[in-house]
Structure formats: structure tokens, C-alpha cells
Scaffold this motif. Structure first.
Motif, PDB file in Angstrom:
ATOM      1  N   HIS A 154     -11.942  -1.588  -6.832  1.00 59.06           N
ATOM      2  CA  HIS A 154     -11.951  -3.037  -7.066  1.00 59.06           C
ATOM      3  C   HIS A 154     -11.521  -3.821  -5.825  1.00 59.06           C
ATOM      4  N   GLY A 155     -11.246  -3.098  -4.730  1.00 58.27           N
ATOM      5  CA  GLY A 155     -10.846  -3.762  -3.493  1.00 58.27           C
ATOM      6  C   GLY A 155      -9.346  -3.938  -3.337  1.00 58.27           C
ATOM      7  N   ASP A 156      -8.559  -3.499  -4.328  1.00 48.62           N
ATOM      8  CA  ASP A 156      -7.104  -3.563  -4.199  1.00 48.62           C
ATOM      9  C   ASP A 156      -6.654  -2.587  -3.119  1.00 48.62           C
ATOM     10  N   THR A 157      -5.666  -2.998  -2.325  1.00 44.92           N
ATOM     11  CA  THR A 157      -5.149  -2.107  -1.285  1.00 44.92           C
ATOM     12  C   THR A 157      -3.626  -2.069  -1.348  1.00 44.92           C
ATOM     13  N   LEU A 158      -3.086  -0.954  -0.900  1.00 47.62           N
ATOM     14  CA  LEU A 158      -1.633  -0.766  -0.831  1.00 47.62           C
ATOM     15  C   LEU A 158      -1.330  -0.025   0.455  1.00 47.62           C
ATOM     16  N   SER A 159      -0.410  -0.560   1.244  1.00 48.17           N
ATOM     17  CA  SER A 159       0.020   0.106   2.480  1.00 48.17           C
ATOM     18  C   SER A 159       1.373   0.756   2.246  1.00 48.17           C
ATOM     19  N   LEU A 160       1.459   2.019   2.606  1.00 46.88           N
ATOM     20  CA  LEU A 160       2.701   2.777   2.441  1.00 46.88           C
ATOM     21  C   LEU A 160       3.241   3.205   3.798  1.00 46.88           C
ATOM     22  N   HIS A 161       4.553   3.184   3.912  1.00 49.07           N
ATOM     23  CA  HIS A 161       5.251   3.664   5.110  1.00 49.07           C
ATOM     24  C   HIS A 161       6.230   4.745   4.667  1.00 49.07           C
ATOM     25  N   ALA A 162       6.671   5.565   5.582  1.00 43.90           N
ATOM     26  CA  ALA A 162       7.585   6.664   5.245  1.00 43.90           C
ATOM     27  C   ALA A 162       8.723   6.157   4.358  1.00 43.90           C
ATOM     28  N   GLY A 163       8.938   6.860   3.242  1.00 44.01           N
ATOM     29  CA  GLY A 163       9.984   6.489   2.291  1.00 44.01           C
ATOM     30  C   GLY A 163       9.479   5.681   1.115  1.00 44.01           C
ATOM     31  N   ASP A 164       8.264   5.129   1.207  1.00 37.92           N
ATOM     32  CA  ASP A 164       7.705   4.332   0.109  1.00 37.92           C
ATOM     33  C   ASP A 164       7.212   5.233  -1.021  1.00 37.92           C
ATOM     34  N   THR A 165       7.204   4.669  -2.226  1.00 34.70           N
ATOM     35  CA  THR A 165       6.717   5.393  -3.408  1.00 34.70           C
ATOM     36  C   THR A 165       5.410   4.768  -3.889  1.00 34.70           C
ATOM     37  N   ILE A 166       4.696   5.539  -4.699  1.00 38.66           N
ATOM     38  CA  ILE A 166       3.442   5.044  -5.278  1.00 38.66           C
ATOM     39  C   ILE A 166       3.262   5.640  -6.667  1.00 38.66           C
ATOM     40  N   ALA A 167       2.883   4.786  -7.626  1.00 35.53           N
ATOM     41  CA  ALA A 167       2.423   5.245  -8.936  1.00 35.53           C
ATOM     42  C   ALA A 167       0.905   5.102  -8.877  1.00 35.53           C
ATOM     43  N   GLU A 168       0.227   6.236  -8.825  1.00 31.78           N
ATOM     44  CA  GLU A 168      -1.223   6.230  -8.607  1.00 31.78           C
ATOM     45  C   GLU A 168      -1.980   5.589  -9.762  1.00 31.78           C
ATOM     46  N   VAL A 169      -3.162   5.074  -9.413  1.00 30.82           N
ATOM     47  CA  VAL A 169      -4.070   4.549 -10.436  1.00 30.82           C
ATOM     48  C   VAL A 169      -4.634   5.738 -11.227  1.00 30.82           C
ATOM     49  N   VAL A 170      -4.896   5.506 -12.510  1.00 27.60           N
ATOM     50  CA  VAL A 170      -5.421   6.557 -13.384  1.00 27.60           C
ATOM     51  C   VAL A 170      -6.824   6.139 -13.842  1.00 27.60           C
ATOM     52  N   ASN A 171      -7.759   7.102 -13.786  1.00 29.16           N
ATOM     53  CA  ASN A 171      -9.159   6.857 -14.195  1.00 29.16           C
ATOM     54  C   ASN A 171      -9.787   5.680 -13.450  1.00 29.16           C
ATOM     55  N   THR A 172      -9.412   5.522 -12.190  1.00 29.61           N
ATOM     56  CA  THR A 172      -9.973   4.467 -11.342  1.00 29.61           C
ATOM     57  C   THR A 172     -10.371   5.110 -10.019  1.00 29.61           C
ATOM     58  N   TRP A 173     -11.590   4.862  -9.561  1.00 26.82           N
ATOM     59  CA  TRP A 173     -12.027   5.408  -8.283  1.00 26.82           C
ATOM     60  C   TRP A 173     -11.240   4.755  -7.157  1.00 26.82           C
ATOM     61  N   HIS A 174     -10.798   5.572  -6.235  1.00 29.57           N
ATOM     62  CA  HIS A 174     -10.018   5.082  -5.099  1.00 29.57           C
ATOM     63  C   HIS A 174      -9.995   6.154  -4.007  1.00 29.57           C
ATOM     64  N   TYR A 175      -9.445   5.803  -2.881  1.00 29.61           N
ATOM     65  CA  TYR A 175      -9.252   6.793  -1.816  1.00 29.61           C
ATOM     66  C   TYR A 175      -8.026   6.397  -0.993  1.00 29.61           C
ATOM     67  N   GLY A 176      -7.523   7.346  -0.254  1.00 29.17           N
ATOM     68  CA  GLY A 176      -6.417   7.085   0.659  1.00 29.17           C
ATOM     69  C   GLY A 176      -6.864   7.384   2.078  1.00 29.17           C
ATOM     70  N   ARG A 177      -6.257   6.699   3.033  1.00 28.05           N
ATOM     71  CA  ARG A 177      -6.589   6.957   4.434  1.00 28.05           C
ATOM     72  C   ARG A 177      -5.330   6.839   5.292  1.00 28.05           C
TER      73      ARG A 177
END
Length: 195
Positions: free
Chosen positions: A138-161
Motif C-alpha cells: 500500500h506504499g507504507d514505509t518504516l525505517s528501522l535503525h539498530a535497536g528498533d523493534t517491528i511488529a510485522e504486517v500479517v497477510n499483507t505483501w511487503h518487502y524489506g531492504r
């Protein structure tokens, strides 16, 4: 020899404690036992040593040296507590069947993107080192830096880079699924039960 060693350790702890607390000068303690018999002096000093050893092994006491690398107190820090994924959508309900937990350490090389995928189960992670960007369909983005946490999306297409040109991104991910359920489904239809 053990008796002598305990006395030395006890006196060392006692000297630190009395010096730090400014209660009684150390020489006054020795003056108190000076007039006693040798056997009684040994018992008093041994008892003092044993009692002080117990005190000197208590966190925060003078006998244990605290440092930022070796803290003496247990510290609990909540890194994440959420009911939504990173795109602010509610997390799905847990399955009522036998749970299975998987913990993966994933290393993404510099300037590398993961293939587009989705997770049919709840998963969450902590970025240990580097930087990572998550991008949803859907075009949503999240930037993570060392020490950050993430609750991943479920049943949604996405990728990490990994946007870094010189540092790998390392993330620890915990998946809460059920036996036989894939952790990841790629857009091409392949399923990954583990890395």
C-alpha cells in the motif's frame, strides 16, 4: 589456609564498608578485639568475615564492583507492546491449535532487498545492527535503525531492504505460528517454513 583467606576477605570487605559508611574507623574494630584471647579473636574475625562475605556478595555492596559493562541489578525493559502491526492494522487472533514458536536471525547484505512476501502468522523483530526499510504493497514505509523493534504486517505483501552500502542489517525475528504453517509466503507462491 581457608580460615586465613576468609579473614583477609572479610577484613577487606569490612574496611571497604566501614570506610564507605564512615561508621567506625577500622582501627577501632581491631581495638575492640585486641584484649580477647587468640581463639576468641579468630572466632570473632571469622564470624565477621563470613557475615561480611554475605554482605559483600549482595548486589550494590562494596564487595561487588558495578560497571556499565557488568551491572549488578537486574533490569527489565519493555521493547514493544502492541496490538497492531507497523502499518497500524490490528493483529489477527491467535490460533486455537498447538502453537509453534520460531526465532530466526536474518542477515541482509548491504544494498539488498528481500523478495516481496507476506506472513500468515504474527511475527515481531528487533534490529540488532544496521538499517532496514520495510515497504508494504500500500506504499507504507518504516525505517528501522539498530535497536528498533517491528511488529510485522500479517497477510499483507511487503518487502524489506537494506539501504546501507557498507553494513549488513541483522534482525532477530520471532514467529508465533502452528506446526506446518509457513513463516513466509513469497509472491511467486513459494513458501518458507524456516530460513
Amino acid at each position: 589456609l581457608l580460615h586465613h583467606g576468609l579473614v583477609e576477605i572479610g577484613i577487606e570487605c569490612l574496611s571497604q564498608r566501614l570506610y564507605r559508611l564512615d561508621v567506625v574507623p577500622l582501627q577501632d574494630l581491631f581495638h575492640l578485639i585486641e584484649g580477647q584471647s587468640h581463639a576468641l579473636k579468630q572466632r570473632i574475625v571469622l564470624l565477621t568475615a563470613v557475615l561480611l562475605l554475605v554482605g559483600c556478595t549482595t548486589p550494590g555492596s562494596p564487595g561487588i564492583k558495578s560497571s556499565p559493562q557488568h551491572p549488578t541489578a537486574i533490569k527489565v525493559e519493555t521493547l514493544m507492546k502492541t496490538t497492531t502491526s507497523w502499518d497500524n492494522k490490528p493483529l489477527p487472533a491467535y490460533s486455537t491449535t498447538q502453537p509453534e514458536i520460531s526465532i530466526l536471525r536474518i542477515t541482509i547484505p548491504p544494498l539488498t532487498a528481500l523478495p516481496e512476501h507476506q506472513h500468515p502468522i504474527i511475527n515481531t523483530g528487533v534490529l540488532i545492527s544496521g538499517n532496514l526499510e520495510a515497504v508494504s504493497e500500500h506504499g507504507d514505509t518504516l525505517s528501522l535503525h539498530a535497536g528498533d523493534t517491528i511488529a510485522e504486517v500479517v497477510n499483507t505483501w511487503h518487502y524489506g531492504r537494506n539501504p546501507s552500502d557498507d553494513e549488513p542489517a541483522v534482525i532477530i525475528v520471532v514467529y508465533v505460528g502452528t506446526p506446518g504453517t509457513p513463516l513466509t509466503i513469497k509472491r511467486d507462491g513459494t513458501m518458507r517454513h524456516e530460513e
